[in-house]
Design a protein around this motif. Structure first.
Motif, PDB file in Angstrom:
ATOM      1  N   GLY A  33      -3.203   0.087 -22.093  1.00  0.00           N
ATOM      2  CA  GLY A  33      -2.132  -0.777 -22.577  1.00  0.00           C
ATOM      3  C   GLY A  33      -0.859  -0.682 -21.765  1.00  0.00           C
ATOM      4  N   PRO A  34       0.103  -1.557 -22.043  1.00  0.00           N
ATOM      5  CA  PRO A  34       1.357  -1.619 -21.276  1.00  0.00           C
ATOM      6  C   PRO A  34       2.169  -0.335 -21.306  1.00  0.00           C
ATOM      7  N   ALA A  35       2.068   0.456 -22.367  1.00  0.00           N
ATOM      8  CA  ALA A  35       2.843   1.692 -22.436  1.00  0.00           C
ATOM      9  C   ALA A  35       2.420   2.675 -21.355  1.00  0.00           C
ATOM     10  N   ALA A  36       1.151   2.628 -20.948  1.00  0.00           N
ATOM     11  CA  ALA A  36       0.651   3.525 -19.904  1.00  0.00           C
ATOM     12  C   ALA A  36       0.948   3.000 -18.509  1.00  0.00           C
ATOM     13  N   ALA A  37       1.322   1.729 -18.409  1.00  0.00           N
ATOM     14  CA  ALA A  37       1.668   1.122 -17.122  1.00  0.00           C
ATOM     15  C   ALA A  37       2.871   0.219 -17.345  1.00  0.00           C
ATOM     16  N   PRO A  38       4.052   0.816 -17.470  1.00  0.00           N
ATOM     17  CA  PRO A  38       5.246   0.042 -17.811  1.00  0.00           C
ATOM     18  C   PRO A  38       5.616  -0.980 -16.753  1.00  0.00           C
ATOM     19  N   ALA A  39       6.340  -1.991 -17.208  1.00  0.00           N
ATOM     20  CA  ALA A  39       6.762  -3.060 -16.305  1.00  0.00           C
ATOM     21  C   ALA A  39       7.728  -2.525 -15.263  1.00  0.00           C
ATOM     22  N   PRO A  40       7.681  -3.047 -14.047  1.00  0.00           N
ATOM     23  CA  PRO A  40       8.633  -2.631 -13.003  1.00  0.00           C
ATOM     24  C   PRO A  40      10.035  -3.130 -13.326  1.00  0.00           C
ATOM     25  N   LYS A  41      11.030  -2.533 -12.691  1.00  0.00           N
ATOM     26  CA  LYS A  41      12.411  -2.965 -12.908  1.00  0.00           C
ATOM     27  C   LYS A  41      12.633  -4.397 -12.431  1.00  0.00           C
ATOM     28  N   LYS A  42      11.864  -4.799 -11.418  1.00  0.00           N
ATOM     29  CA  LYS A  42      12.033  -6.145 -10.875  1.00  0.00           C
ATOM     30  C   LYS A  42      10.677  -6.719 -10.512  1.00  0.00           C
ATOM     31  N   LEU A  43      10.398  -7.913 -11.025  1.00  0.00           N
ATOM     32  CA  LEU A  43       9.167  -8.605 -10.692  1.00  0.00           C
ATOM     33  C   LEU A  43       9.354  -9.444  -9.433  1.00  0.00           C
ATOM     34  N   LEU A  44       8.255  -9.768  -8.783  1.00  0.00           N
ATOM     35  CA  LEU A  44       8.305 -10.628  -7.604  1.00  0.00           C
ATOM     36  C   LEU A  44       8.664 -12.048  -8.013  1.00  0.00           C
ATOM     37  N   THR A  45       9.474 -12.703  -7.198  1.00  0.00           N
ATOM     38  CA  THR A  45       9.804 -14.101  -7.445  1.00  0.00           C
ATOM     39  C   THR A  45       8.847 -15.001  -6.671  1.00  0.00           C
ATOM     40  N   LYS A  46       8.575 -16.169  -7.225  1.00  0.00           N
ATOM     41  CA  LYS A  46       7.713 -17.130  -6.551  1.00  0.00           C
ATOM     42  C   LYS A  46       8.504 -18.198  -5.804  1.00  0.00           C
ATOM     43  N   PHE A  47       9.826 -18.207  -5.981  1.00  0.00           N
ATOM     44  CA  PHE A  47      10.627 -19.238  -5.309  1.00  0.00           C
ATOM     45  C   PHE A  47      10.741 -18.910  -3.820  1.00  0.00           C
ATOM     46  N   PRO A  48      10.540 -19.892  -2.943  1.00  0.00           N
ATOM     47  CA  PRO A  48      10.545 -19.631  -1.495  1.00  0.00           C
ATOM     48  C   PRO A  48      11.952 -19.501  -0.906  1.00  0.00           C
ATOM     49  N   TRP A  49      12.649 -18.429  -1.254  1.00  0.00           N
ATOM     50  CA  TRP A  49      13.963 -18.206  -0.665  1.00  0.00           C
ATOM     51  C   TRP A  49      13.815 -17.895   0.829  1.00  0.00           C
ATOM     52  N   PRO A  50      14.651 -18.467   1.694  1.00  0.00           N
ATOM     53  CA  PRO A  50      14.498 -18.247   3.148  1.00  0.00           C
ATOM     54  C   PRO A  50      14.690 -16.794   3.562  1.00  0.00           C
ATOM     55  N   TRP A  51      15.563 -16.034   2.865  1.00  0.00           N
ATOM     56  CA  TRP A  51      15.781 -14.644   3.274  1.00  0.00           C
ATOM     57  C   TRP A  51      14.571 -13.771   2.944  1.00  0.00           C
ATOM     58  N   LEU A  52      13.763 -14.187   1.971  1.00  0.00           N
ATOM     59  CA  LEU A  52      12.535 -13.451   1.712  1.00  0.00           C
ATOM     60  C   LEU A  52      11.530 -13.649   2.847  1.00  0.00           C
ATOM     61  N   SER A  53      11.552 -14.837   3.456  1.00  0.00           N
ATOM     62  CA  SER A  53      10.689 -15.072   4.618  1.00  0.00           C
ATOM     63  C   SER A  53      11.134 -14.214   5.791  1.00  0.00           C
ATOM     64  N   PHE A  54      12.453 -14.072   5.968  1.00  0.00           N
ATOM     65  CA  PHE A  54      12.943 -13.202   7.045  1.00  0.00           C
ATOM     66  C   PHE A  54      12.549 -11.749   6.776  1.00  0.00           C
ATOM     67  N   LYS A  55      12.647 -11.331   5.543  1.00  0.00           N
ATOM     68  CA  LYS A  55      12.264  -9.966   5.185  1.00  0.00           C
ATOM     69  C   LYS A  55      10.784  -9.725   5.444  1.00  0.00           C
ATOM     70  N   ALA A  56       9.950 -10.712   5.110  1.00  0.00           N
ATOM     71  CA  ALA A  56       8.508 -10.572   5.333  1.00  0.00           C
ATOM     72  C   ALA A  56       8.182 -10.541   6.818  1.00  0.00           C
ATOM     73  N   ALA A  57       8.876 -11.369   7.611  1.00  0.00           N
ATOM     74  CA  ALA A  57       8.613 -11.397   9.052  1.00  0.00           C
ATOM     75  C   ALA A  57       9.137 -10.152   9.743  1.00  0.00           C
ATOM     76  N   TRP A  58      10.272  -9.645   9.260  1.00  0.00           N
ATOM     77  CA  TRP A  58      10.854  -8.452   9.872  1.00  0.00           C
ATOM     78  C   TRP A  58       9.966  -7.245   9.618  1.00  0.00           C
ATOM     79  N   GLY A  59       9.527  -7.080   8.367  1.00  0.00           N
ATOM     80  CA  GLY A  59       8.572  -6.038   8.023  1.00  0.00           C
ATOM     81  C   GLY A  59       9.030  -4.636   8.327  1.00  0.00           C
ATOM     82  N   LEU A  60      10.329  -4.376   8.357  1.00  0.00           N
ATOM     83  CA  LEU A  60      10.847  -3.047   8.679  1.00  0.00           C
ATOM     84  C   LEU A  60      11.084  -2.267   7.401  1.00  0.00           C
ATOM     85  N   ASP A  61      10.427  -1.138   7.268  1.00  0.00           N
ATOM     86  CA  ASP A  61      10.567  -0.307   6.080  1.00  0.00           C
ATOM     87  C   ASP A  61      11.947   0.332   6.042  1.00  0.00           C
ATOM     88  N   THR A  62      12.556   0.364   4.864  1.00  0.00           N
ATOM     89  CA  THR A  62      13.914   0.907   4.749  1.00  0.00           C
ATOM     90  C   THR A  62      13.992   2.396   5.042  1.00  0.00           C
TER      91      THR A  62
END
Length: 330
Positions: free
Chosen positions: A251-280
């Protein structure tokens, strides 16, 4: 983008169910290596820790929606093929404009009247560019559709109430399927260590007849799906599968929701982040700053990739589960 899914569907067309079953039953990494120690079904725990791996679109009491490894691997084909298509289209309209201008004036640049050969050339020249574009589309459009003019993403839904796994895929990649959670096989070594496990993504397999399509027709071959953002090491991979497993089993209590879910909106800066692919983490360790420098040096190529990534998102449609699946378990 959908190279893994397209490759699997292509592989199914090359081998029978029996051949595919024999291939996957071997469960070996490479010749000479030990046999893969896969979990004994979905009831077996593989890890103490759990990690959602930043891979969830939705999390509620009924289901979780999980991404696939395809999101970052898109844009290069769109950028390259789009430029070639654009050049051909531009050449066609340029030739058409010149031809119309000459037909209307009726004279060559030298001032002499147009002859029969001139009319033929100015008529055939735009048509030739259309023919070249048509030939190029014939042999390259199927690759263009791997990341454009198709579904923007593949979504894997785990419904803990119905105990089903729903695959939201375009038709040319297998279509929408409803698969039994209890019959899920995990292609993963549960005993992998950090030395031998380099991460990757969760691979799930179902045998023939372990699922149905929307019309209720049982599956007639092996089915496979690839789940989650690629992990960096064995611990993350095991913890991610354990997160999914505990959500479905405990159940959900054993796998809690993340603080932030992925967005499906195609924001351009998310495309730059995906292309850059540099780990923080590269910023936190001075010894890894060389990778930051390398990324800065190839920034023009990254920007081209990011632009292609964003355009491919804009050229796709956002897929949605049918109503019968949306309401399942509620």
């Amino acid at each position: 983008m959908y190279f893994l899914e397209r490759g699997f569907q292509w592989g199914k067309s090359l081998m029978s169910y029996e051949e595919a079953t024999e291939e996957y039953s071997k469960k070996q990494r490479q010749p000479g290596q030990a046999e893969l120690q896969a979990p004994e079904g979905v009831g077996e725990s593989v890890c103490v820790a759990v990690n959602e791996n930043g891979s969830l679109y939705a999390h509620n009491e009924t289901y979780i929606d999980v991404r696939t490894p395809n999101d970052e691997k898109r844009g290069v084909i769109t950028a390259f093929a789009g430029c070639i298509y654009g050049m051909f289209i531009y050449a066609f309209f340029l030739a058409l404009f010149v031809s119309i201008e000459k037909f209307m004036s009726g004279h060559r640049l030298s001032g002499e009247p147009l002859g029969g050969s001139d009319y033929f050339i100015f008529t055939i020249f735009p048509i030739l560019w259309l023919v070249v574009l048509g030939i190029f589309l014939k042999y390259t459009f199927r690759f263009f559709r791997l990341e454009s003019l198709t579904a923007r993403r593949i979504i894997v839904r785990f419904n803990r109430i119905t105990r089903k796994v729903y695959l939201l895929r375009p038709k040319h990649l297998g279509g929408i399927l409803i698969l039994d959670w209890d019959k899920t096989e995990v292609l993963m070594d549960k005993s992998m260590s950090e030395l031998e496990g380099t991460g990757g993504f969760v691979v799930l397999i179902w045998d023939k007849g372990d699922g149905v399509d929307l019309q209720g027709t049982p599956t007639d071959h092996l089915e496979m799906t690839f789940v989650g953002k690629p992990t960096r090491n064995a611990s993350e991979l095991l913890a991610f599968w354990e997160y999914i497993r505990r959500y479905m089993e405990d159940g959900p209590a054993a796998a809690p929701a993340p603080k932030k879910l992925l967005t499906k909106f195609p924001w351009p800066w998310l495309s730059f982040k995906a292309a850059w692919g540099l780990d923080t983490r590269f910023f936190r360790h001075s010894g890894l700053w060389v990778f930051v420098l390398i990324n800065v040096l190839i920034l023009p190529a990254i920007l081209i990739h990011a632009t292609g990534h964003w355009l491919s998102l804009l050229l796709c449609y956002e897929p949605r589960f049918p109503r019968v699946i949306e309401e399942a378990g509620r």
